[in-house]
Structure formats: structure tokens, C-alpha cells
Design an enzyme around this catalytic site. Structure first.
Site, PDB file in Angstrom:
ATOM      1  N   LYS A   1     -12.356   2.480 -14.143  1.00 33.40           N
ATOM      2  CA  LYS A   1     -12.839   1.141 -13.781  1.00 33.40           C
ATOM      3  C   LYS A   1     -13.378   0.405 -15.011  1.00 33.40           C
ATOM      4  O   LYS A   1     -13.358  -0.840 -15.056  1.00 33.40           O
ATOM      5  CB  LYS A   1     -13.890   1.242 -12.674  1.00 33.40           C
ATOM      6  CG  LYS A   1     -13.294   1.684 -11.332  1.00 33.40           C
ATOM      7  CD  LYS A   1     -12.271   0.682 -10.801  1.00 33.40           C
ATOM      8  CE  LYS A   1     -11.712   1.056  -9.452  1.00 33.40           C
ATOM      9  NZ  LYS A   1     -10.781   0.055  -8.909  1.00 33.40           N
TER      10      LYS A   1
ATOM     11  N   ASP B   1       0.855  -1.200   0.000  1.00 33.66           N
ATOM     12  CA  ASP B   1       0.000   0.000   0.000  1.00 33.66           C
ATOM     13  C   ASP B   1       0.878   1.233   0.000  1.00 33.66           C
ATOM     14  O   ASP B   1       1.972   1.220   0.595  1.00 33.66           O
ATOM     15  CB  ASP B   1      -0.898  -0.022   1.256  1.00 33.66           C
ATOM     16  CG  ASP B   1      -2.145   0.831   1.099  1.00 33.66           C
ATOM     17  OD1 ASP B   1      -2.005   2.049   0.851  1.00 33.66           O
ATOM     18  OD2 ASP B   1      -3.250   0.286   1.225  1.00 33.66           O
TER      19      ASP B   1
ATOM     20  N   TYR C   1     -12.950   8.303 -12.290  1.00 39.29           N
ATOM     21  CA  TYR C   1     -12.907   7.018 -11.587  1.00 39.29           C
ATOM     22  C   TYR C   1     -13.719   5.955 -12.348  1.00 39.29           C
ATOM     23  O   TYR C   1     -13.237   4.842 -12.579  1.00 39.29           O
ATOM     24  CB  TYR C   1     -13.448   7.210 -10.164  1.00 39.29           C
ATOM     25  CG  TYR C   1     -13.625   5.923  -9.390  1.00 39.29           C
ATOM     26  CD1 TYR C   1     -12.531   5.246  -8.872  1.00 39.29           C
ATOM     27  CD2 TYR C   1     -14.896   5.363  -9.205  1.00 39.29           C
ATOM     28  CE1 TYR C   1     -12.695   4.058  -8.174  1.00 39.29           C
ATOM     29  CE2 TYR C   1     -15.066   4.185  -8.506  1.00 39.29           C
ATOM     30  CZ  TYR C   1     -13.964   3.535  -8.003  1.00 39.29           C
ATOM     31  OH  TYR C   1     -14.120   2.354  -7.323  1.00 39.29           O
TER      32      TYR C   1
ATOM     33  N   CYS D   1       4.256   0.710  -1.104  1.00 43.32           N
ATOM     34  CA  CYS D   1       4.409   0.649  -2.561  1.00 43.32           C
ATOM     35  C   CYS D   1       3.396   1.579  -3.204  1.00 43.32           C
ATOM     36  O   CYS D   1       2.188   1.436  -2.989  1.00 43.32           O
ATOM     37  CB  CYS D   1       4.176  -0.788  -3.046  1.00 43.32           C
ATOM     38  SG  CYS D   1       4.131  -0.955  -4.845  1.00 43.32           S
ATOM     39  N   ASP D   2       3.893   2.532  -3.981  1.00 43.68           N
ATOM     40  CA  ASP D   2       3.001   3.354  -4.814  1.00 43.68           C
ATOM     41  C   ASP D   2       2.894   2.629  -6.152  1.00 43.68           C
ATOM     42  O   ASP D   2       3.868   2.563  -6.907  1.00 43.68           O
ATOM     43  CB  ASP D   2       3.610   4.752  -4.981  1.00 43.68           C
ATOM     44  CG  ASP D   2       2.790   5.629  -5.929  1.00 43.68           C
ATOM     45  OD1 ASP D   2       1.877   5.120  -6.608  1.00 43.68           O
ATOM     46  OD2 ASP D   2       3.090   6.838  -5.989  1.00 43.68           O
TER      47      ASP D   2
ATOM     48  N   ASN E   1      -6.216  -4.420  -6.066  1.00 42.55           N
ATOM     49  CA  ASN E   1      -7.290  -3.761  -5.317  1.00 42.55           C
ATOM     50  C   ASN E   1      -7.050  -2.260  -5.114  1.00 42.55           C
ATOM     51  O   ASN E   1      -8.002  -1.502  -4.955  1.00 42.55           O
ATOM     52  CB  ASN E   1      -7.434  -4.467  -3.959  1.00 42.55           C
ATOM     53  CG  ASN E   1      -8.249  -3.672  -2.971  1.00 42.55           C
ATOM     54  OD1 ASN E   1      -9.472  -3.644  -3.046  1.00 42.55           O
ATOM     55  ND2 ASN E   1      -7.576  -2.989  -2.038  1.00 42.55           N
TER      56      ASN E   1
ATOM     57  N   THR F   1     -12.944   3.211   5.101  1.00 36.06           N
ATOM     58  CA  THR F   1     -12.673   4.579   4.651  1.00 36.06           C
ATOM     59  C   THR F   1     -13.965   5.270   4.242  1.00 36.06           C
ATOM     60  O   THR F   1     -14.097   6.484   4.372  1.00 36.06           O
ATOM     61  CB  THR F   1     -11.692   4.590   3.460  1.00 36.06           C
ATOM     62  OG1 THR F   1     -12.100   3.582   2.540  1.00 36.06           O
ATOM     63  CG2 THR F   1     -10.286   4.329   3.901  1.00 36.06           C
TER      64      THR F   1
HETATM   65  N1  LIG Z   1     -15.999   0.954  -1.412  1.00 38.16           N
HETATM   66  C1  LIG Z   1     -16.741   0.920  -2.492  1.00 38.16           C
HETATM   67  O1  LIG Z   1     -17.906   1.350  -2.493  1.00 38.16           O
HETATM   68  C2  LIG Z   1     -16.206   0.318  -3.778  1.00 38.16           C
HETATM   69  C3  LIG Z   1     -17.111   0.041  -4.810  1.00 38.16           C
HETATM   70  C4  LIG Z   1     -16.611  -0.487  -6.008  1.00 38.16           C
HETATM   71  C5  LIG Z   1     -15.260  -0.728  -6.133  1.00 38.16           C
HETATM   72  N2  LIG Z   1     -14.415  -0.430  -5.115  1.00 38.16           N
HETATM   73  C6  LIG Z   1     -13.002  -0.692  -5.325  1.00 38.16           C
HETATM   74  O2  LIG Z   1     -12.549  -1.586  -4.337  1.00 38.16           O
HETATM   75  C7  LIG Z   1     -11.180  -1.288  -4.020  1.00 38.16           C
HETATM   76  C8  LIG Z   1     -11.045  -1.002  -2.534  1.00 38.16           C
HETATM   77  O3  LIG Z   1     -11.982   0.003  -2.181  1.00 38.16           O
HETATM   78  P1  LIG Z   1     -11.932   0.738  -0.756  1.00 38.16           P
HETATM   79  O4  LIG Z   1     -13.322   1.169  -0.449  1.00 38.16           O
HETATM   80  O5  LIG Z   1     -11.168  -0.060   0.207  1.00 38.16           O
HETATM   81  O6  LIG Z   1     -11.101   2.023  -1.222  1.00 38.16           O
HETATM   82  P2  LIG Z   1     -10.160   2.947  -0.373  1.00 38.16           P
HETATM   83  O7  LIG Z   1     -10.049   4.229  -1.123  1.00 38.16           O
HETATM   84  O8  LIG Z   1     -10.640   2.981   1.007  1.00 38.16           O
HETATM   85  O9  LIG Z   1      -8.774   2.148  -0.369  1.00 38.16           O
HETATM   86  C9  LIG Z   1      -7.922   2.169  -1.445  1.00 38.16           C
HETATM   87  C10 LIG Z   1      -6.598   1.638  -0.977  1.00 38.16           C
HETATM   88  O10 LIG Z   1      -5.665   1.822  -2.034  1.00 38.16           O
HETATM   89  C11 LIG Z   1      -4.535   2.469  -1.495  1.00 38.16           C
HETATM   90  N3  LIG Z   1      -3.892   3.256  -2.539  1.00 38.16           N
HETATM   91  C12 LIG Z   1      -4.318   4.422  -3.080  1.00 38.16           C
HETATM   92  N4  LIG Z   1      -3.447   4.858  -3.974  1.00 38.16           N
HETATM   93  C13 LIG Z   1      -2.443   3.946  -4.019  1.00 38.16           C
HETATM   94  C14 LIG Z   1      -1.231   3.859  -4.743  1.00 38.16           C
HETATM   95  N5  LIG Z   1      -0.864   4.810  -5.618  1.00 38.16           N
HETATM   96  N6  LIG Z   1      -0.437   2.778  -4.541  1.00 38.16           N
HETATM   97  C15 LIG Z   1      -0.787   1.828  -3.634  1.00 38.16           C
HETATM   98  N7  LIG Z   1      -1.906   1.871  -2.908  1.00 38.16           N
HETATM   99  C16 LIG Z   1      -2.727   2.933  -3.096  1.00 38.16           C
HETATM  100  C17 LIG Z   1      -5.030   3.321  -0.353  1.00 38.16           C
HETATM  101  O11 LIG Z   1      -3.998   3.686   0.552  1.00 38.16           O
HETATM  102  C18 LIG Z   1      -6.053   2.390   0.258  1.00 38.16           C
HETATM  103  O12 LIG Z   1      -5.465   1.473   1.151  1.00 38.16           O
HETATM  104  C19 LIG Z   1     -10.797  -0.114  -4.901  1.00 38.16           C
HETATM  105  O13 LIG Z   1     -10.226  -0.568  -6.110  1.00 38.16           O
HETATM  106  C20 LIG Z   1     -12.132   0.537  -5.194  1.00 38.16           C
HETATM  107  O14 LIG Z   1     -12.083   1.296  -6.366  1.00 38.16           O
HETATM  108  C21 LIG Z   1     -14.855   0.076  -3.934  1.00 38.16           C
END
Ligand SMILES: NC(=O)c1ccc[n+]([C@@H]2O[C@H](COP(=O)([O-])OP(=O)(O)OC[C@H]3O[C@@H](n4cnc5c(N)ncnc54)[C@H](O)[C@@H]3O)[C@@H](O)[C@H]2O)c1
Length: 266
Positions: free
Chosen positions: A176, A51, A172, A76-77, A104, A209
Site C-alpha cells: 500500500k 473482480d 500488505y 478478472c484477475d 480497489n 468481508t
Molecule cells: N477494509 C479495510 O479496513 C481497509 C482499510 C484500508 C484499505 N482498504 C482497501 O480497500 C480496498 C477494499 O477493501 P475491502 O475491505 O473491500 O477488501 P476485501 O478483501 O473485502 O475485498 C477485496 C476485493 O478484491 C477482490 N480481489 C482480490 N484479489 C483480486 C484479484 N487478483 N483480481 C481482482 N479482484 C481481486 C476480492 O475478490 C474482493 O472483492 C482494498 O484495496 C483494501 O486494501 C481496506
């Protein structure tokens, strides 16, 4: 057949066995990724939580290890090729191979919901850098190991926004949709090596989050049109991701499974 001399119950569980599998989970430091990390570890997998929030990733790994399972947490970015290559090397050094990549990480909860005309170009570009370039880089970093093993599972996290055309985060939603295209084309590129590439499209999910942000109430009310009239939780996604990570899905590739409580049907 290999299954002939085994008890029926074991034939079934072998197909879903994750014990000893090395699973890299990007964005594993918080939100839904943290739940994937914990659940995979508890199923016996060796987890690499990667992360951009390195402290979050390490805390997740420490919790898993404290529970008696195996994990490491790394900063990791994913938009940086150097970071991603270093992450893959660290995973190999620690666990010797990479069996599963769960793509993810994405920019999502940090993005304001706003009219598409208001999105700054720099924000558009950053979303594409992380959500698409980052996914490409992660696939590229694990591919040599998976090719050498002649097996591997890549699970990409898209969003049900793609089916619904959900507005207010146009960059976004667009990124996706790109994940679905990447999944299909990469499945064809990697099929000859026995590597599966699939995706899921989660519905609006109450991740930690989201609960912590103003989105919490918004998401809790987004049950309209769902066959199951309740909020979607991170745990609701785990089964589909695990299925796509095990032998049980060996002949499924290039596909996208919608996990949204039966809202969008495609
Ligand atoms: N929560 C929802 O409603 C939802 C719905 C559909 C899809 N998703 C997808 O599910 C996944 C997880 O969602 P979430 O709700 O936990 O999102 P979130 O935004 O809470 O978490 C995203 C994670 O990615 C990490 N991240 C961001 N930029 C990064 C980078 N450059 N390098 C490495 N890590 C990075 C963040 O630190 C965080 O831990 C995501 O791909 C999101 O798009 C979520």
C-alpha cells in the site's frame, strides 16, 4: 466563461456530475468495491464491476441493473495482463469509453495477521503481484483510451496503514506504500494527457468481508485516536473517491487523501 449563463446551483452540481461517466471498479464484486459500484451507478455512472470473484461481480451488476441503472460484471484477475486487457476491451465494447478507473481490488481481508517473520515468501510475492502489478496493469489497460480522450481519472486505494506503520501484515502495508509511489510517479507521466492520478488511504473499515471474518470485532474497537470516535463504514469512503472522479478535482493530481475519521494527520 462557460458558467456565466447558468444558474448558480447548476454550476456547483456540474463539477460533481458523474452521469454517463464510464467507471471501472476493480474488486467491485464484494466488500467496499461493491459499495463504490452501487453508489457510482446511483449517481448516474455506467459501472464495470471487475473482480476475481466473477459471480460476485455479476451479482453486483444485476442488482444495479434491477434498480434501473447501468452496469456489467466481469471476472478478472488483475494480476493477469491477459485478464486485464480483456476486461478493458469488454468495458469499451459495452460502454464505448472509460472515464474513471477505481483501483480497489487487493489482497487484504484474506491475509492472516501475523508476525513478519512468519510470512511465507510465496504469500509476499502474491500480495505484490495483485496489489502492485495488478494496479500497474489496470492503469496500463485504460491509459490508451484516456489519452485519446485527453482526460481521465485514476483513483488508487491505498491504506492508512502507510501513515501509521501498522504491523502484522507487513507485505500488505508495504504494497500500500507502493501505491502512493505509483500514484505520484504516474501522475507525472500522465499529466500531459490531462489524466489525474490520485489515491486515498482508508482507515480500518467495517466492510462486509471484515464483518464476516474475525477482524470484525478487532476493527470495531480500532477507534482509538480517531477524531470521530466511531467505526468507519464503506460509505465513509465514497465521497472522497467520487470527488477524485469528477471535474471538481481536475487540478489535483499525484495526491493521497487520508480518510480515517481524523486519526493520522499528515
Ligand atoms: N477494509 C479495510 O479496513 C481497509 C482499510 C484500508 C484499505 N482498504 C482497501 O480497500 C480496498 C477494499 O477493501 P475491502 O475491505 O473491500 O477488501 P476485501 O478483501 O473485502 O475485498 C477485496 C476485493 O478484491 C477482490 N480481489 C482480490 N484479489 C483480486 C484479484 N487478483 N483480481 C481482482 N479482484 C481481486 C476480492 O475478490 C474482493 O472483492 C482494498 O484495496 C483494501 O486494501 C481496506
Amino acid at each position: 466563461m462557460a458558467t456565466q449563463n447558468k444558474p448558480i446551483s447548476q454550476v456547483a452540481t456540474d463539477r460533481f456530475d458523474l452521469r454517463g461517466r464510464v467507471v471501472v471498479i476493480t474488486g467491485g464484486g464484494k466488500g467496499i468495491g461493491k459499495i463504490y459500484a452501487r453508489e457510482f451507478a446511483h449517481a448516474g455512472a455506467k459501472v464495470v464491476a471487475a473482480d476475481v470473484d466473477g459471480e460476485g461481480a455479476q451479482a453486483v451488476a444485476l442488482d444495479i441493473v434491477a434498480d434501473g441503472y447501468e452496469a456489467i460484471g466481469l471476472r478478472c484477475d488483475i494480476s493477469s495482463a491477459a485478464n486485464v486487457e480483456a476486461m478493458a476491451r469488454a468495458a469499451l465494447e459495452k460502454f464505448g469509453t472509460i472515464d474513471v478507473l477505481v483501483n480497489n481490488a487487493s489482497l487484504m481481508s484474506v491475509l492472516p495477521r501475523r508476525d513478519w517473520m512468519e510470512i511465507p515468501v510465496e504469500e509476499w510475492d502474491r500480495v505484490m503481484e495483485v496489489n502492485l502489478r495488478g494496479m500497474f496493469l489496470c492503469c496500463r489497460a485504460v491509459a490508451p483510451t484516456m489519452k485519446a480522450n485527453r482526460r481521465g481519472k485514476i483513483v488508487n486505494i491505498s491504506s492508512s496503514r502507510v501513515w501509521e506503520g501498522t504491523p502484522l501484515r507487513l507485505h500488505y502495508t508495504t504494497s500500500k506504500a507502493g501505491v502512493v509511489g505509483l500514484t505520484r510517479a504516474l501522475a507525472r507521466e500522465l499529466g500531459e494527457y490531462g489524466i489525474n492520478v490520485n489515491a486515498i488511504t482508508p482507515g480500518a473499515t467495517l466492510s462486509e468481508t471484515q464483518v464476516a471474518s474475525s477482524s470484525g470485532n478487532y476493527l470495531a474497537t480500532r477507534v482509538d485516536g480517531r477524531s470521530f470516535q466511531r467505526a468507519q463504514m464503506p460509505e465513509d469512503l465514497v465521497g472522497a473517491v467520487m470527488f477524485l472522479s469528477t471535474q471538481a478535482s481536475d487540478f489535483i493530481t499525484g495526491q493521497t487523501i487520508n480518510v480515517d475519521g481524523g486519526k493520522a494527520m499528515h
